[in-house]
Enzyme design. Sequence first.
Site, PDB file in Angstrom:
ATOM      1  N   ASP A  89      34.309  74.617  28.189  1.00  0.00           N
ATOM      2  CA  ASP A  89      34.122  74.406  29.749  1.00  0.00           C
ATOM      3  C   ASP A  89      33.194  75.352  30.361  1.00  0.00           C
ATOM      4  O   ASP A  89      33.197  76.559  29.803  1.00  0.00           O
ATOM      5  CB  ASP A  89      35.620  74.770  30.439  1.00  0.00           C
ATOM      6  CG  ASP A  89      36.782  73.659  30.082  1.00  0.00           C
ATOM      7  OD1 ASP A  89      36.291  72.619  29.488  1.00  0.00           O
ATOM      8  OD2 ASP A  89      37.716  73.856  30.544  1.00  0.00           O
ATOM      9  N   GLN A 118      26.880  71.833  34.497  1.00  0.00           N
ATOM     10  CA  GLN A 118      27.175  71.482  35.645  1.00  0.00           C
ATOM     11  C   GLN A 118      26.037  70.880  36.642  1.00  0.00           C
ATOM     12  O   GLN A 118      24.882  71.764  36.783  1.00  0.00           O
ATOM     13  CB  GLN A 118      27.794  72.696  36.577  1.00  0.00           C
ATOM     14  CG  GLN A 118      28.863  73.162  35.782  1.00  0.00           C
ATOM     15  CD  GLN A 118      29.197  74.784  36.017  1.00  0.00           C
ATOM     16  OE1 GLN A 118      28.392  75.538  35.918  1.00  0.00           O
ATOM     17  NE2 GLN A 118      30.419  75.045  36.176  1.00  0.00           N
ATOM     18  N   ARG A 139      28.683  67.980  27.824  1.00  0.00           N
ATOM     19  CA  ARG A 139      29.587  67.135  28.979  1.00  0.00           C
ATOM     20  C   ARG A 139      29.032  67.295  30.192  1.00  0.00           C
ATOM     21  O   ARG A 139      28.894  68.494  30.725  1.00  0.00           O
ATOM     22  CB  ARG A 139      30.863  67.660  28.824  1.00  0.00           C
ATOM     23  CG  ARG A 139      31.860  67.262  30.026  1.00  0.00           C
ATOM     24  CD  ARG A 139      32.843  68.003  30.414  1.00  0.00           C
ATOM     25  NE  ARG A 139      33.999  68.182  29.196  1.00  0.00           N
ATOM     26  CZ  ARG A 139      34.747  69.224  29.145  1.00  0.00           C
ATOM     27  NH1 ARG A 139      34.705  70.297  29.952  1.00  0.00           N
ATOM     28  NH2 ARG A 139      35.850  69.315  28.418  1.00  0.00           N
TER      29      ARG A 139
END
Length: 259
Positions: A89, A118, A139
């Site tokens: 993450d 992000q 991701r």
Amino acid sequence: MARAEQSNAHKVRGIINLLGEEVTAREAATASTTEYLEILKALDAHKIQSCISIKPTQLGLGIGKTLFKDNLGTILSAAKSFGNFVWVDMEGYEYMPDTIDSYLEFRKKFGNVGVAIQAYLKRSEEDVNRMLDSGGIVRLCKGAYNESPEVVYKRKDQINQNFSKLMRMIFERSKGFAIATHDEKLIKEAIQLSNVHHADFEFEMLMGIRDKKKLELVERGYRVSEYIPFGKSWWAYSVRRIREHKSNIFLLARSLISG
Ligand SMILES: Cc1cc2nc3c(=O)[nH]c(=O)nc-3n(C[C@H](O)[C@H](O)[C@H](O)COP(=O)(O)OP(=O)(O)OC[C@H]3O[C@@H](n4cnc5c(N)ncnc54)[C@H](O)[C@@H]3O)c2cc1C
């Protein structure tokens, strides 16, 4: 584990996350590492289709980069032995450069690791290019932390525009990646891009959010995973979710009641 099994029954894979972040004691970072090893073992033993997702500061990045890397290395080796996958993450901006650098180092040795990027960060285009140049597995998400306007786009339209731009770059050049959003417009754009680029990718959403959409995407032949957080340290995660969408307060209440 039970939730991941339920999701598997609907052909949705799990992404298990042990809640917890910003640990300040080495013992806490070691305890999280040990718990992830147990999770990997249990997923394998019960044949549950689920990877895991860790937070760098949960493994000690706030205490020291070496501690974080030692713990992540231990988890990645174990995951590799089980044929499983680990997502890293992305947390607040202060941890971002060390997270990216450590990720790229590990990626040289491990095929089973991906990292969140992000879209609200102004520097993310540069990072996506670095990832694409070095075979990183991305991701793509919007970003959940409250950062200064110097480093992030604050307006929704700017964030969405950057998400679209980065998503296009990733679809054009990456072999494996994840699109993590509940945003209908961006999901539609991803589907359009996938029709052109035939990439190997998956949609990722959070547990309890847009469950019908997850099933609809599975029906249409897309791979879908859901992020399943669990554990006692739920406060920081819940605050981020409620800030994003006020109705998530009901999700939190339901989780607390059902234990
Ligand atoms: C799998 C996964 C992993 C993530 N990992 C990270 C990470 O590592 N680092 C990080 O900073 N962030 C992470 N995030 C969080 C992410 O950055 C966003 O903060 C979060 O996903 C909300 O953004 P959104 O794309 O859904 O868009 P938003 O702009 O929040 O929502 C867009 C639209 O989605 C729909 N929607 C959103 N929430 C709900 C709801 N509760 N109920 C119904 N509809 C809803 C609504 O239509 C809304 O208008 C992750 C998210 C996911 C799904």
